[in-house]
Design a protein around this motif. Structure first.
Motif, short mmCIF file in Angstrom:
data_model
loop_
_atom_site.label_atom_id
_atom_site.label_comp_id
_atom_site.label_asym_id
_atom_site.label_seq_id
_atom_site.Cartn_x
_atom_site.Cartn_y
_atom_site.Cartn_z
N VAL A 1 0.71 -1.42 -0.21
CA VAL A 1 -0.67 -0.09 0.15
C VAL A 1 1.08 1.43 0.05
O VAL A 1 0.26 2.43 -0.60
CB VAL A 1 -1.06 0.01 1.29
N ILE A 2 1.88 1.32 0.76
CA ILE A 2 2.43 2.54 0.75
C ILE A 2 3.51 2.79 -0.21
O ILE A 2 3.35 3.89 -0.86
CB ILE A 2 4.12 1.84 2.12
N PHE A 3 3.87 1.33 -0.91
CA PHE A 3 4.36 1.45 -2.27
C PHE A 3 3.86 2.01 -3.19
O PHE A 3 4.32 2.82 -4.13
CB PHE A 3 5.31 0.14 -2.22
N GLU A 4 2.63 2.20 -3.17
CA GLU A 4 1.64 1.97 -4.52
C GLU A 4 1.00 3.54 -4.44
O GLU A 4 1.64 4.86 -5.12
CB GLU A 4 -0.07 1.65 -4.12
N HIS A 5 1.16 4.31 -3.51
CA HIS A 5 1.25 6.04 -2.56
C HIS A 5 2.43 6.62 -3.50
O HIS A 5 2.16 7.34 -3.59
CB HIS A 5 1.57 5.74 -1.22
N LEU A 6 3.72 5.66 -3.09
CA LEU A 6 5.08 6.54 -3.28
C LEU A 6 5.02 6.15 -4.87
O LEU A 6 5.88 7.29 -5.55
CB LEU A 6 6.37 5.45 -2.60
N ALA A 7 4.83 5.63 -5.68
CA ALA A 7 4.95 5.33 -6.37
C ALA A 7 3.77 6.23 -7.46
O ALA A 7 4.62 6.70 -8.59
CB ALA A 7 4.43 4.03 -7.37
N GLY A 8 2.87 6.49 -7.23
CA GLY A 8 2.46 7.86 -7.36
C GLY A 8 3.23 9.11 -6.88
O GLY A 8 2.96 9.83 -8.85
N ILE A 9 3.53 9.47 -6.17
CA ILE A 9 4.44 10.58 -6.14
C ILE A 9 5.51 10.77 -7.39
O ILE A 9 5.47 12.30 -7.52
CB ILE A 9 4.92 10.62 -4.35
N ALA A 10 6.25 9.27 -7.39
CA ALA A 10 6.93 8.97 -8.97
C ALA A 10 6.69 9.37 -9.81
O ALA A 10 7.23 10.04 -10.60
CB ALA A 10 7.39 7.89 -8.61
#
Length: 230
Positions: A15-24
């Motif tokens: 879940v965290i990585f999905e949101h970080l990927a959105g920032i990227a």
């Protein structure tokens, strides 16, 4: 009875990585990085940002909406205008700085441009924040801010004098010829400080540039000034 701990369908890390990927993904466009650099100076309207970047109003607005969905920028309405600002100034500036350092280290083309333009254009070592801070305390140095008046009003180095780069040629007589000048701009890749130093040296001034810009100076916790109306 089954005593085993059941795992959630989606792992918390995922879940965290999905949101970080959105920032990227939001960072993954050169124009959006430029908009973030401008917003690191202070609040701006869409009209101001479009003018600075050379993009159309519609394109600027579209990029800003992507940054807003990624929670990288905030909005505030002032009369007929919507003003944008960074959401978490220190975190976003740190993120941009880390991105730049990674690019310079890992991407040969980025390193080549830095060498061929910044380092070749200005062979003298830039002044560090720590060195300039000490020299400001001692006096005897003139700090030149070559950003726009609006950005200057929202925050600048202590005692800095504001002459936007495009006005420098016409306003050289405002600068004492015997002063040691340190010029700064929006950040490490802002060309205005480099060009200002070159123009000043060509006319006999003693001039150096700051190693980066106002956002990095502020992030380091060094003293800043702003106009009461900012």
């Amino acid at each position: 009875m089954d005593d085993r701990v059941s795992m959630p369908d989606i792992h918390p890390k995922q879940v965290i990585f999905e949101h970080l990927a959105g920032i990227a993904q939001a960072l993954g466009h050169a124009n959006r990085l430029e908009l973030l650099e401008s917003l690191a100076q202070g609040r701006h309207s869409v009209e101001d940002l479009a003018h600075q970047s050379g993009m159309s109003f519609a394109n600027t607005s579209r990029h800003l909406q992507i940054l807003r969905r990624a929670r990288l920028v905030n909005t505030e309405r002032r009369g007929k205008h919507v003003l944008y600002s960074l959401a978490g100034n220190a975190e976003v500036v740190t993120l941009l700085s880390a991105l730049g350092r990674t690019g310079e280290r890992n991407i040969a083309e980025v390193n080549r441009v830095v060498d061929d333009y910044f380092n070749a254009r200005d062979t003298m070592e830039a002044v560090s924040r720590e060195e300039l801070s000490g020299r400001l305390e001692q006096g005897g140095v003139l700090v030149l801010d070559v950003r726009s008046p609006d950005e200057f009003a929202q925050g600048h180095l202590p005692g800095a004098r504001n002459i936007p780069f495009r006005e420098l040629e016409k306003r050289l007589d405002e600068l004492p010829v015997d002063a040691e000048i340190v010029a700064y701009c929006r950040g490490p890749y802002c060309i205005f400080a480099v060009e200002a130093v070159a123009a000043l040296r060509a006319r006999g001034f003693s001039a150096l540039r700051l190693e980066d810009g106002f956002p990095e100076w502020k992030l380091a916790g060094l003293a800043v000034e702003a106009s009461p109306a900012a």
